[in-house]
Design an enzyme around this catalytic site. Structure first.
Site, PDB file in Angstrom:
ATOM      1  N   SER A 156       0.772  -1.531   0.149  1.00  0.00           N
ATOM      2  CA  SER A 156      -0.530   0.102  -0.260  1.00  0.00           C
ATOM      3  C   SER A 156       0.908   1.008   0.005  1.00  0.00           C
ATOM      4  O   SER A 156       1.580   1.569  -0.759  1.00  0.00           O
ATOM      5  CB  SER A 156      -0.777   0.169   1.330  1.00  0.00           C
ATOM      6  OG  SER A 156      -2.451   1.012   1.097  1.00  0.00           O
ATOM      7  N   ASP A 207      -9.500  -7.271  -3.734  1.00  0.00           N
ATOM      8  CA  ASP A 207      -9.378  -5.717  -4.051  1.00  0.00           C
ATOM      9  C   ASP A 207      -9.619  -5.074  -4.773  1.00  0.00           C
ATOM     10  O   ASP A 207      -8.585  -4.370  -5.866  1.00  0.00           O
ATOM     11  CB  ASP A 207      -7.590  -5.009  -3.670  1.00  0.00           C
ATOM     12  CG  ASP A 207      -7.123  -4.147  -3.054  1.00  0.00           C
ATOM     13  OD1 ASP A 207      -8.268  -3.448  -3.431  1.00  0.00           O
ATOM     14  OD2 ASP A 207      -6.276  -4.173  -3.075  1.00  0.00           O
ATOM     15  N   HIS A 234      -7.797  -5.704   0.313  1.00  0.00           N
ATOM     16  CA  HIS A 234      -6.453  -4.345   0.450  1.00  0.00           C
ATOM     17  C   HIS A 234      -5.452  -5.141   1.295  1.00  0.00           C
ATOM     18  O   HIS A 234      -4.093  -6.061   0.461  1.00  0.00           O
ATOM     19  CB  HIS A 234      -7.005  -3.944   0.365  1.00  0.00           C
ATOM     20  CG  HIS A 234      -5.562  -2.011   0.191  1.00  0.00           C
ATOM     21  ND1 HIS A 234      -5.188  -1.310  -0.613  1.00  0.00           N
ATOM     22  CD2 HIS A 234      -5.245  -1.603   1.293  1.00  0.00           C
ATOM     23  CE1 HIS A 234      -4.421  -1.152  -0.447  1.00  0.00           C
ATOM     24  NE2 HIS A 234      -4.213  -0.750   0.909  1.00  0.00           N
TER      25      HIS A 234
END
Length: 256
Positions: A156, A207, A234
């Protein structure tokens, strides 16, 4: 009376020898400084001793880190290092709690997880505002930790740090494990196509935001392997930790 005195002398002599041997033999206890610096742990299945350390790197960007080191690494025979970054609402402790640090160390890797500037326990370090600053930061951290060409795990938000490093200094990485990283659209397709660093692209099948978006660019890396985690969101490594660790260890074994 003489016999009693003789027994007493023998008893005192025996006790004196026992005390002397006790004082001369090593106690097996670590020094006080060692207890503060590291906590040895043993895996009951493999009986491999693992040393877990926490410390803060000094310099322009004070950085807190956690690491797990296998016994053979302390003897100078480690495979290579794995450097773990984290997402925006996480920190290095995420990898400790998930068991990733210990699992990597159990398999012979030196695993180091850092708190990026402004996160976790690296709050004294100012967040990086430029791409060059983030790249220089990771290079400094790698130098300070003594990690020679690590495998970089980047979920991320940490893509803002890892992607510029990958594309500008690919020779500094042995492998790359992006997990739905931020910032993939900031670079041109031609830049990805030139990178030969072995990459394991991890993403959760649920995701549909950053996972699918980053996949479009990351698949342009010539030397990549896909690892979709079924039912994962995610932060898919949290949703499917066993599958994530299995895929990661398989990938690392091919780099050895």
């Amino acid at each position: 009376m003489g016999l009693g005195r003789h027994k007493l002398i023998v008893l005192v002599l025996g006790l004196s020898i026992t005390v002397l041997l006790y004082l001369l033999l090593p106690s097996g206890q670590p020094e006080e400084g060692d207890r503060k610096a590291e906590v040895p742990r043993s895996d009951p299945q493999s009986n491999m001793n693992i040393t877990v350390r926490t410390a803060t790197l000094t310099g322009d960007w004070p950085t807190f880190y956690r690491e797990a080191i296998p016994r053979n690494a302390l003897e100078g025979a480690e495979r290579f290092s794995v450097l773990l970054l984290h997402g925006q609402i996480f920190s290095s402790k995420t990898w400790e709690d998930l068991g990733t640090l210990n699992i990597l160390a159990e398999h012979g890797y030196r695993a180091v997880a850092i708190d990026l500037p402004g996160y976790g326990e690296s709050l004294r370090a100012q967040p990086m505002s430029t791409e060059k600053g983030r790249t220089d930061y990771l290079l400094q951290v790698m130098e300070s930790l003594g990690t020679r060409q690590p495998v970089l795990i980047s979920p991320s938000m940490s893509g803002l740090f890892s992607l510029p490093l990958l594309l500008q200094h690919p020779d500094r990485l042995r492998g790359f494990v992006p997990i739905a990283p931020v910032g993939t659209k900031s670079f041109k397709p031609e830049q990805y196509k030139q990178i030969q660093v072995p990459s394991l692209i991890v993403y959760g099948t649920l995701d549909t935001n950053l996972g699918s978006q980053s996949l479009e660019s990351l698949q342009l890396l010539p030397n990549h392997t896909l690892s979709p985690l079924e039912g994962g969101g995610h932060a898919c490594y949290l949703d499917r930790p066993e599958e994530f660790h299995a895929a990661l260890l398989m990938f690392l074994s091919k780099l050895s």
